[in-house]
Design a protein around this motif. Structure first.
Motif, PDB file in Angstrom:
ATOM      1  N   HIS A  64       0.677  -1.307  -0.390  1.00 46.64           N
ATOM      2  CA  HIS A  64       0.282  -0.049  -0.145  1.00 46.64           C
ATOM      3  C   HIS A  64       1.026   1.598   0.287  1.00 46.64           C
ATOM      4  CE1 HIS A  64      -2.254   3.406   2.255  1.00 46.64           C
ATOM      5  NE2 HIS A  64      -3.183   3.167   1.005  1.00 46.64           N
ATOM      6  N   ASP A  65       2.020   1.455   1.077  1.00 46.64           N
ATOM      7  CA  ASP A  65       2.931   2.771   1.067  1.00 46.64           C
ATOM      8  C   ASP A  65       3.819   2.464  -0.564  1.00 46.64           C
ATOM      9  OD1 ASP A  65       2.088   2.909   3.596  1.00 46.64           O
ATOM     10  OD2 ASP A  65       3.373   2.120   4.661  1.00 46.64           O
ATOM     11  N   ALA A  66       4.124   1.455  -0.806  1.00 47.88           N
ATOM     12  CA  ALA A  66       5.094   1.684  -2.070  1.00 47.88           C
ATOM     13  C   ALA A  66       4.330   2.313  -3.956  1.00 47.88           C
ATOM     14  CB  ALA A  66       5.182   0.283  -2.895  1.00 47.88           C
ATOM     15  N   ILE A  67       2.362   1.468  -3.720  1.00 46.00           N
ATOM     16  CA  ILE A  67       1.263   2.548  -4.311  1.00 46.00           C
ATOM     17  C   ILE A  67       1.604   3.496  -3.981  1.00 46.00           C
ATOM     18  CG2 ILE A  67      -1.143   2.041  -5.166  1.00 46.00           C
ATOM     19  CD1 ILE A  67      -0.485  -0.707  -4.530  1.00 46.00           C
ATOM     20  N   VAL A  68       0.877   3.942  -2.945  1.00 40.08           N
ATOM     21  CA  VAL A  68       0.586   5.722  -2.489  1.00 40.08           C
ATOM     22  C   VAL A  68       2.080   6.510  -2.855  1.00 40.08           C
ATOM     23  CG1 VAL A  68       0.056   7.574  -0.694  1.00 40.08           C
ATOM     24  CG2 VAL A  68      -0.306   5.150  -0.434  1.00 40.08           C
ATOM     25  N   LYS A  69       3.225   5.245  -2.586  1.00 41.59           N
ATOM     26  CA  LYS A  69       4.597   6.284  -2.720  1.00 41.59           C
ATOM     27  C   LYS A  69       4.058   6.975  -4.126  1.00 41.59           C
ATOM     28  CE  LYS A  69       9.531   6.703  -2.236  1.00 41.59           C
ATOM     29  NZ  LYS A  69      10.349   6.481  -1.769  1.00 41.59           N
ATOM     30  N   ALA A  70       4.369   5.916  -5.022  1.00 39.36           N
ATOM     31  CA  ALA A  70       4.454   5.916  -6.584  1.00 39.36           C
ATOM     32  C   ALA A  70       3.336   6.497  -7.606  1.00 39.36           C
ATOM     33  CB  ALA A  70       4.036   4.580  -7.123  1.00 39.36           C
ATOM     34  N   MET A  71       2.475   6.775  -6.413  1.00 42.45           N
ATOM     35  CA  MET A  71       1.024   7.183  -7.274  1.00 42.45           C
ATOM     36  C   MET A  71       1.101   9.461  -7.364  1.00 42.45           C
ATOM     37  SD  MET A  71      -2.695   5.497  -6.001  1.00 42.45           S
ATOM     38  CE  MET A  71      -3.133   6.719  -7.100  1.00 42.45           C
ATOM     39  N   ALA A  72       2.069   9.293  -5.859  1.00 40.97           N
ATOM     40  CA  ALA A  72       2.555  11.135  -5.486  1.00 40.97           C
ATOM     41  C   ALA A  72       3.579  11.236  -5.953  1.00 40.97           C
ATOM     42  CB  ALA A  72       2.910  10.933  -4.678  1.00 40.97           C
ATOM     43  N   GLY A  73       4.211  10.151  -7.208  1.00 36.23           N
ATOM     44  CA  GLY A  73       5.075  10.868  -8.023  1.00 36.23           C
ATOM     45  C   GLY A  73       5.002  10.409  -9.794  1.00 36.23           C
ATOM     46  N   GLY A  74       3.548  10.426  -9.715  1.00 36.80           N
ATOM     47  CA  GLY A  74       3.447  11.396 -10.940  1.00 36.80           C
ATOM     48  C   GLY A  74       2.274   9.267 -11.526  1.00 36.80           C
ATOM     49  N   ALA A  75       2.716   8.035 -11.085  1.00 39.01           N
ATOM     50  CA  ALA A  75       2.420   6.744 -11.799  1.00 39.01           C
ATOM     51  C   ALA A  75       0.551   6.893 -11.182  1.00 39.01           C
ATOM     52  CB  ALA A  75       3.351   5.806 -11.121  1.00 39.01           C
ATOM     53  N   THR A  76       0.024   6.140 -11.787  1.00 36.21           N
ATOM     54  CA  THR A  76      -0.913   5.940 -12.260  1.00 36.21           C
ATOM     55  C   THR A  76      -1.323   4.891 -11.238  1.00 36.21           C
ATOM     56  OG1 THR A  76      -1.665   4.104 -14.433  1.00 36.21           O
ATOM     57  CG2 THR A  76      -1.520   6.689 -14.557  1.00 36.21           C
ATOM     58  N   PHE A  77      -2.590   4.441 -10.542  1.00 38.42           N
ATOM     59  CA  PHE A  77      -2.420   3.567  -9.481  1.00 38.42           C
ATOM     60  C   PHE A  77      -2.210   2.299 -10.619  1.00 38.42           C
ATOM     61  CE2 PHE A  77      -5.867   0.503  -7.950  1.00 38.42           C
ATOM     62  CZ  PHE A  77      -5.306  -0.554  -6.773  1.00 38.42           C
TER      63      PHE A  77
END
Length: 199
Positions: A64-77
């Motif tokens: 979950h934390d990795a997904i949130v971090k990636a999305m904060a960096g511009g990645a889509t869910f």
């Protein structure tokens, strides 16, 4: 009453709703501590299950934390979830009523071949994921209604797996003011208001 009696002692009839009962103690067995051999398997299983769940939850939190971090960096869910090895399913329209109706129509047991599987895209979500979305919190609000746009949910443990949800768009249902549901709600609010004002 029974615990206050001695062996071969009875207690006067006790009045019940549908008659009376007489309590008679025939024998009392003192408590005994179980031996290690008697409880070893149960203790080992309880510890193993607890440790598995702890590791499972830790892994879910990390994902979950990795997904949130990636999305904060511009990645889509979807991209962020796929990068974590998750299977991504997209549903264009999901409503609480649709989930509820689909769940009610689905066979509860996967091995049940007599109940036909309902039609519709939600079936692909699976019973566990739909149940997680439809489950209400302490306020009676289903999880589906509490998800914030663009913020992934926590990973919900469902059966022997887990799911994580992301809502990209939310539309409020258009309800006419004179509809039966709205009128029922207004009547209930007026009733509550009269109760509070009377107090």
């Amino acid at each position: 009453v029974a615990f206050s009696l001695s062996p071969d002692q009875s207690f006067a009839p006790v009045q019940l709703d549908d008659g009376a009962a007489v309590v008679f103690l025939m024998q009392s067995t003192p408590p005994q501590a179980a031996t290690f051999a008697q409880v070893r398997d149960d203790v080992l299983k309880a510890y193993t299950d607890s440790e598995k769940m702890s590791q499972f939850n830790a892994k879910c939190t990390a994902i979950h934390d990795a997904i949130v971090k990636a999305m904060a960096g511009g990645a889509t869910f979807a991209d962020a979830a796929k990068a974590q090895g998750l299977d991504v399913k997209t549903f264009s329209e999901v409503s609480y009523n649709d989930i509820r109706d689909t769940l009610m129509a689905m066979p509860f047991d996967a091995s049940d071949k007599t109940t036909p599987m309902p039609k519709g895209p939600l079936v692909a979500m699976g019973r566990d994921a739909m149940t997680a979305l439809a489950t209400s919190d302490s306020s009676g609000t289903p999880m589906l209604a509490t998800l914030r746009l663009g913020t992934p949910s926590i990973m919900e443990n469902v059966g022997d797996t887990a799911v994580i949800f992301d809502v990209t768009k939310r539309e409020a249902a258009q309800v006419a003011v004179d509809s039966p549901d709205v009128q029922r709600m207004l009547l209930m609010l007026k009733h509550q208001e009269s109760i509070y004002s009377a107090n």
